[in-house]
Design an enzyme around this catalytic site. Structure first.
Site, PDB file in Angstrom:
ATOM      1  N   GLN A 174      30.684  37.903  39.981  1.00 41.97           N
ATOM      2  CA  GLN A 174      31.687  38.881  39.565  1.00 41.97           C
ATOM      3  C   GLN A 174      32.696  39.081  40.696  1.00 41.97           C
ATOM      4  OE1 GLN A 174      29.686  42.406  37.365  1.00 41.97           O
ATOM      5  NE2 GLN A 174      28.108  41.541  38.703  1.00 41.97           N
ATOM      6  N   HIS A 221      35.406  36.875  37.108  1.00 43.84           N
ATOM      7  CA  HIS A 221      36.433  37.922  37.178  1.00 43.84           C
ATOM      8  C   HIS A 221      37.671  37.453  37.926  1.00 43.84           C
ATOM      9  CE1 HIS A 221      33.184  41.215  36.483  1.00 43.84           C
ATOM     10  NE2 HIS A 221      33.544  40.625  35.367  1.00 43.84           N
ATOM     11  N   CYS A 276      51.379  33.041  36.920  1.00 44.98           N
ATOM     12  CA  CYS A 276      52.758  33.444  36.609  1.00 44.98           C
ATOM     13  C   CYS A 276      52.800  34.180  35.275  1.00 44.98           C
ATOM     14  CB  CYS A 276      53.656  32.199  36.527  1.00 44.98           C
ATOM     15  SG  CYS A 276      55.345  32.605  36.077  1.00 44.98           S
ATOM     16  N   CYS A 282      57.230  32.948  41.054  1.00 47.32           N
ATOM     17  CA  CYS A 282      56.651  31.647  40.721  1.00 47.32           C
ATOM     18  C   CYS A 282      57.538  30.537  41.298  1.00 47.32           C
ATOM     19  CB  CYS A 282      56.596  31.529  39.183  1.00 47.32           C
ATOM     20  SG  CYS A 282      56.112  29.906  38.575  1.00 47.32           S
ATOM     21  N   CYS A 312      59.157  28.675  38.098  1.00 50.87           N
ATOM     22  CA  CYS A 312      60.169  29.263  37.174  1.00 50.87           C
ATOM     23  C   CYS A 312      60.749  30.581  37.666  1.00 50.87           C
ATOM     24  CB  CYS A 312      59.528  29.472  35.791  1.00 50.87           C
ATOM     25  SG  CYS A 312      58.443  30.920  35.715  1.00 50.87           S
ATOM     26  N   GLY A 366      22.875  42.013  44.157  1.00 51.83           N
ATOM     27  CA  GLY A 366      23.964  42.869  44.619  1.00 51.83           C
ATOM     28  C   GLY A 366      24.924  43.315  43.542  1.00 51.83           C
ATOM     29  N   SER A 422      25.477  46.392  40.397  1.00 53.46           N
ATOM     30  CA  SER A 422      24.997  47.615  39.741  1.00 53.46           C
ATOM     31  C   SER A 422      24.750  47.359  38.260  1.00 53.46           C
ATOM     32  CB  SER A 422      26.037  48.731  39.903  1.00 53.46           C
ATOM     33  OG  SER A 422      27.282  48.290  39.369  1.00 53.46           O
ATOM     34  N   ASN A 470      18.455  43.815  45.463  1.00 49.19           N
ATOM     35  CA  ASN A 470      19.409  44.916  45.605  1.00 49.19           C
ATOM     36  C   ASN A 470      18.863  45.889  46.642  1.00 49.19           C
ATOM     37  OD1 ASN A 470      21.151  47.257  44.959  1.00 49.19           O
ATOM     38  ND2 ASN A 470      21.740  46.044  43.178  1.00 49.19           N
TER      39      ASN A 470
HETATM   40  C1  BV8 Z   1      36.596  43.732  28.562  1.00 48.10           C
HETATM   41  C2  BV8 Z   1      38.149  42.339  39.050  1.00 48.10           C
HETATM   42  C3  BV8 Z   1      37.554  43.617  26.393  1.00 48.10           C
HETATM   43  C4  BV8 Z   1      38.894  43.500  39.582  1.00 48.10           C
HETATM   44  C5  BV8 Z   1      36.455  43.369  37.742  1.00 48.10           C
HETATM   45  C6  BV8 Z   1      33.907  52.234  28.624  1.00 48.10           C
HETATM   46  C7  BV8 Z   1      35.204  52.578  28.888  1.00 48.10           C
HETATM   47  C8  BV8 Z   1      36.159  51.618  29.248  1.00 48.10           C
HETATM   48  C9  BV8 Z   1      35.819  50.267  29.328  1.00 48.10           C
HETATM   49  C10 BV8 Z   1      34.514  49.944  29.051  1.00 48.10           C
HETATM   50  C11 BV8 Z   1      33.569  50.898  28.704  1.00 48.10           C
HETATM   51  N1  BV8 Z   1      32.396  50.249  28.501  1.00 48.10           N
HETATM   52  C12 BV8 Z   1      32.552  48.951  28.722  1.00 48.10           C
HETATM   53  C13 BV8 Z   1      33.851  48.750  29.030  1.00 48.10           C
HETATM   54  C14 BV8 Z   1      34.447  47.455  29.318  1.00 48.10           C
HETATM   55  C15 BV8 Z   1      34.647  47.264  30.805  1.00 48.10           C
HETATM   56  C16 BV8 Z   1      33.470  47.764  31.590  1.00 48.10           C
HETATM   57  O1  BV8 Z   1      32.413  47.144  31.614  1.00 48.10           O
HETATM   58  N2  BV8 Z   1      33.657  48.906  32.278  1.00 48.10           N
HETATM   59  C17 BV8 Z   1      32.575  49.466  33.046  1.00 48.10           C
HETATM   60  C18 BV8 Z   1      33.131  50.079  34.344  1.00 48.10           C
HETATM   61  C19 BV8 Z   1      31.890  50.533  32.187  1.00 48.10           C
HETATM   62  N3  BV8 Z   1      34.740  45.838  30.955  1.00 48.10           N
HETATM   63  C20 BV8 Z   1      35.952  45.274  30.881  1.00 48.10           C
HETATM   64  O2  BV8 Z   1      36.984  45.891  30.804  1.00 48.10           O
HETATM   65  C21 BV8 Z   1      35.939  43.758  30.861  1.00 48.10           C
HETATM   66  N4  BV8 Z   1      36.803  43.331  29.799  1.00 48.10           N
HETATM   67  O3  BV8 Z   1      35.644  44.328  28.181  1.00 48.10           O
HETATM   68  O4  BV8 Z   1      37.664  43.380  27.780  1.00 48.10           O
HETATM   69  C22 BV8 Z   1      38.216  42.465  25.783  1.00 48.10           C
HETATM   70  C23 BV8 Z   1      37.432  41.471  25.206  1.00 48.10           C
HETATM   71  C24 BV8 Z   1      38.062  40.391  24.639  1.00 48.10           C
HETATM   72  C25 BV8 Z   1      39.467  40.267  24.677  1.00 48.10           C
HETATM   73  C26 BV8 Z   1      40.233  41.261  25.308  1.00 48.10           C
HETATM   74  C27 BV8 Z   1      39.615  42.369  25.880  1.00 48.10           C
HETATM   75  C28 BV8 Z   1      36.501  43.196  32.148  1.00 48.10           C
HETATM   76  C29 BV8 Z   1      35.588  43.535  33.290  1.00 48.10           C
HETATM   77  C30 BV8 Z   1      36.116  42.878  34.562  1.00 48.10           C
HETATM   78  C31 BV8 Z   1      36.820  43.916  35.383  1.00 48.10           C
HETATM   79  N5  BV8 Z   1      37.195  43.330  36.673  1.00 48.10           N
HETATM   80  N6  BV8 Z   1      36.804  42.776  38.869  1.00 48.10           N
HETATM   81  C32 BV8 Z   1      38.980  43.355  41.053  1.00 48.10           C
HETATM   82  O5  BV8 Z   1      37.969  42.974  41.695  1.00 48.10           O
HETATM   83  O6  BV8 Z   1      40.050  43.692  41.573  1.00 48.10           O
HETATM   84  S1  BV8 Z   1      34.946  44.108  37.690  1.00 48.10           S
HETATM   85  C33 BV8 Z   1      34.528  44.657  39.211  1.00 48.10           C
HETATM   86  O7  BV8 Z   1      33.266  45.354  39.034  1.00 48.10           O
HETATM   87  C34 BV8 Z   1      34.218  43.593  40.248  1.00 48.10           C
HETATM   88  O8  BV8 Z   1      34.358  42.276  39.791  1.00 48.10           O
HETATM   89  C35 BV8 Z   1      32.748  43.891  40.580  1.00 48.10           C
HETATM   90  O9  BV8 Z   1      32.059  42.803  40.953  1.00 48.10           O
HETATM   91  C36 BV8 Z   1      32.297  44.363  39.279  1.00 48.10           C
HETATM   92  C37 BV8 Z   1      30.975  44.944  39.128  1.00 48.10           C
HETATM   93  O10 BV8 Z   1      30.658  45.731  40.206  1.00 48.10           O
HETATM   94  P1  BV8 Z   1      29.488  45.202  41.152  1.00 48.10           P
HETATM   95  O11 BV8 Z   1      29.802  43.817  41.598  1.00 48.10           O
HETATM   96  O12 BV8 Z   1      28.189  45.397  40.483  1.00 48.10           O
HETATM   97  O13 BV8 Z   1      29.663  46.125  42.386  1.00 48.10           O
HETATM   98  P2  BV8 Z   1      29.143  47.612  42.516  1.00 48.10           P
HETATM   99  O14 BV8 Z   1      29.827  48.245  43.676  1.00 48.10           O
HETATM  100  O15 BV8 Z   1      29.166  48.274  41.180  1.00 48.10           O
HETATM  101  O16 BV8 Z   1      27.603  47.428  42.877  1.00 48.10           O
HETATM  102  C38 BV8 Z   1      27.268  46.875  44.117  1.00 48.10           C
HETATM  103  C39 BV8 Z   1      25.765  46.744  44.074  1.00 48.10           C
HETATM  104  O17 BV8 Z   1      25.361  46.087  45.263  1.00 48.10           O
HETATM  105  C40 BV8 Z   1      25.041  48.075  44.036  1.00 48.10           C
HETATM  106  O18 BV8 Z   1      23.977  47.996  43.101  1.00 48.10           O
HETATM  107  C41 BV8 Z   1      24.478  48.226  45.456  1.00 48.10           C
HETATM  108  O19 BV8 Z   1      23.230  48.878  45.472  1.00 48.10           O
HETATM  109  C42 BV8 Z   1      24.293  46.792  45.857  1.00 48.10           C
HETATM  110  N7  BV8 Z   1      24.392  46.520  47.283  1.00 48.10           N
HETATM  111  C43 BV8 Z   1      25.233  47.074  48.191  1.00 48.10           C
HETATM  112  N8  BV8 Z   1      25.023  46.512  49.395  1.00 48.10           N
HETATM  113  C44 BV8 Z   1      24.047  45.571  49.230  1.00 48.10           C
HETATM  114  C45 BV8 Z   1      23.647  45.575  47.884  1.00 48.10           C
HETATM  115  N9  BV8 Z   1      22.689  44.768  47.405  1.00 48.10           N
HETATM  116  C46 BV8 Z   1      22.098  43.917  48.275  1.00 48.10           C
HETATM  117  N10 BV8 Z   1      22.430  43.856  49.588  1.00 48.10           N
HETATM  118  C47 BV8 Z   1      23.392  44.660  50.095  1.00 48.10           C
HETATM  119  N11 BV8 Z   1      23.693  44.579  51.395  1.00 48.10           N
HETATM  120 ZN    ZN Z   2      56.246  30.458  36.306  1.00 47.47          ZN
END
Ligand code: BV8
Ligand code: ZN
Length: 254
Positions: free
Chosen positions: A107, A125, A133, A153, A156, A193, A195, A223
């Site tokens: 992710q 992701h 573009c 771009c 273009c 790693g 959530s 985790n």
């Molecule tokens: C989609 C790019 C539909 C961005 C990312 C309710 C309301 C609104 C929306 C939704 C909803 N329910 C579901 C949704 C959909 C939504 C969603 O899931 N929202 C969540 C928040 C509820 N999903 C979407 O919008 C997806 N698209 O559904 O579109 C659709 C379908 C078809 C056609 C058109 C439309 C798109 C999801 C992608 C979003 N983009 N990233 C950027 O990075 O700038 S997601 C973003 O969160 C990152 O990629 C990240 O990786 C990801 C998940 O987070 P985690 O990686 O798990 O990170 P987090 O901090 O949460 O956890 C870290 C973990 O590591 C913890 O557990 C911690 O304990 C652990 N940790 C920490 N240190 C360590 C460790 N573990 C081991 N060792 C360590 N040292």
């Molecule tokens: Zn272009």
């Protein structure tokens, strides 16, 4: 978790990997935490001073593309300074053991798995290193060079956007299909790693259990704490992945 329980979990994870034919890994921000890349949930919705909705959604982009580029520019600059950690390298070693029967679904957009040497990586992701573009759709690898807050771009002169999947956007069909197939086909799913809050990425975990074949995959959660994935996990290895993953590999190679 006591030392004995922790040791037993490490050994169990290694034993299941030893028996596996196909392995799939799902990583999230936690695998890069020890490299110095901030995670999402730790920021409770505020991320580098911005609300996620302001900078990682199509609405935020439409409202203020310059702000979005300032946010992604800051993350590109951060990632330019960080290095993979022992957790990333342990996954490279695991891929060497399983060859083309290994798929790493991430992710993360920081590219650190590829920098570490992982080959079969599905960046579901998107990637901080790539732009797309908004006019001609061209996707380019711009590494981590500074791009300013309104890059054009080269083909273009259209406005470029980060080649990142924002909240509310669909994933690339081919990449997502490959991720689902890997989760469905694997004997072991290593969840590191994450959530397991974001969908559809998190659905790979039940998919590996559902598995249309006879035996559901063994799910190993790596985790710091229990997560949404824990209910599906057959064993939990709790501790920093930069320490625990190398320990699992040591036992696997013993
Ligand atoms: C989609 C790019 C539909 C961005 C990312 C309710 C309301 C609104 C929306 C939704 C909803 N329910 C579901 C949704 C959909 C939504 C969603 O899931 N929202 C969540 C928040 C509820 N999903 C979407 O919008 C997806 N698209 O559904 O579109 C659709 C379908 C078809 C056609 C058109 C439309 C798109 C999801 C992608 C979003 N983009 N990233 C950027 O990075 O700038 S997601 C973003 O969160 C990152 O990629 C990240 O990786 C990801 C998940 O987070 P985690 O990686 O798990 O990170 P987090 O901090 O949460 O956890 C870290 C973990 O590591 C913890 O557990 C911690 O304990 C652990 N940790 C920490 N240190 C360590 C460790 N573990 C081991 N060792 C360590 N040292
Ligand atoms: Zn272009």
């Amino acid at each position: 978790m006591s030392d004995t329980e922790h040791e037993a979990a490490l050994q169990q994870a290694a034993d299941w990997l030893r028996l596996a034919e196909r392995v799939c890994v799902l990583t999230g921000a936690g695998v890069s935490a020890e490299s110095g890349v901030p995670t999402f949930r730790a920021s409770d919705g505020l991320w580098e001073g911005h609300r996620i909705e302001e900078v990682a959604t199509p609405e935020g982009w439409a409202r203020n593309p310059k702000l979005v580029w300032q946010f992604y520019g800051a993350r590109r600059a951060n990632v330019a300074l960080v290095k993979p950690n022992p957790g990333h390298f342990a996954l490279v070693e695991l891929e060497r053991r399983f060859g083309d029967k290994f798929t790493l679904v991430t992710q993360n957009v920081d590219g650190l798995h590829s920098v570490a040497g992982s080959k079969n990586v599905l960046e579901i992701h998107g990637s901080l290193r790539h732009t797309r573009c908004t006019v001609c759709g061209a996707v380019a690898n711009r590494a981590l060079e500074p791009l300013g807050d309104a890059p054009e771009c080269p083909q273009c002169r259209g406005l470029l956007r980060p080649h990142i999947v924002w909240f509310g956007e669909g994933l690339d069909d081919d990449i997502w299909m490959a991720a689902m197939e890997a989760a469905d086909a694997c004997d072991v799913l290593l969840v590191v790693g994450t959530s397991a809050v974001v969908h559809p990425a998190a659905s790979l975990i039940p998919i590996s259990k559902r598995r249309s074949k006879e035996v559901p995959a063994k799910v190993i959660e790596v985790n710091l704490t229990r997560t949404e994935a824990s209910a599906h996990a057959d064993v939990g290895v709790y501790g920093p992945s930069g320490e625990t993953l190398p320990k699992v590999l040591e036992r696997l190679n013993a």
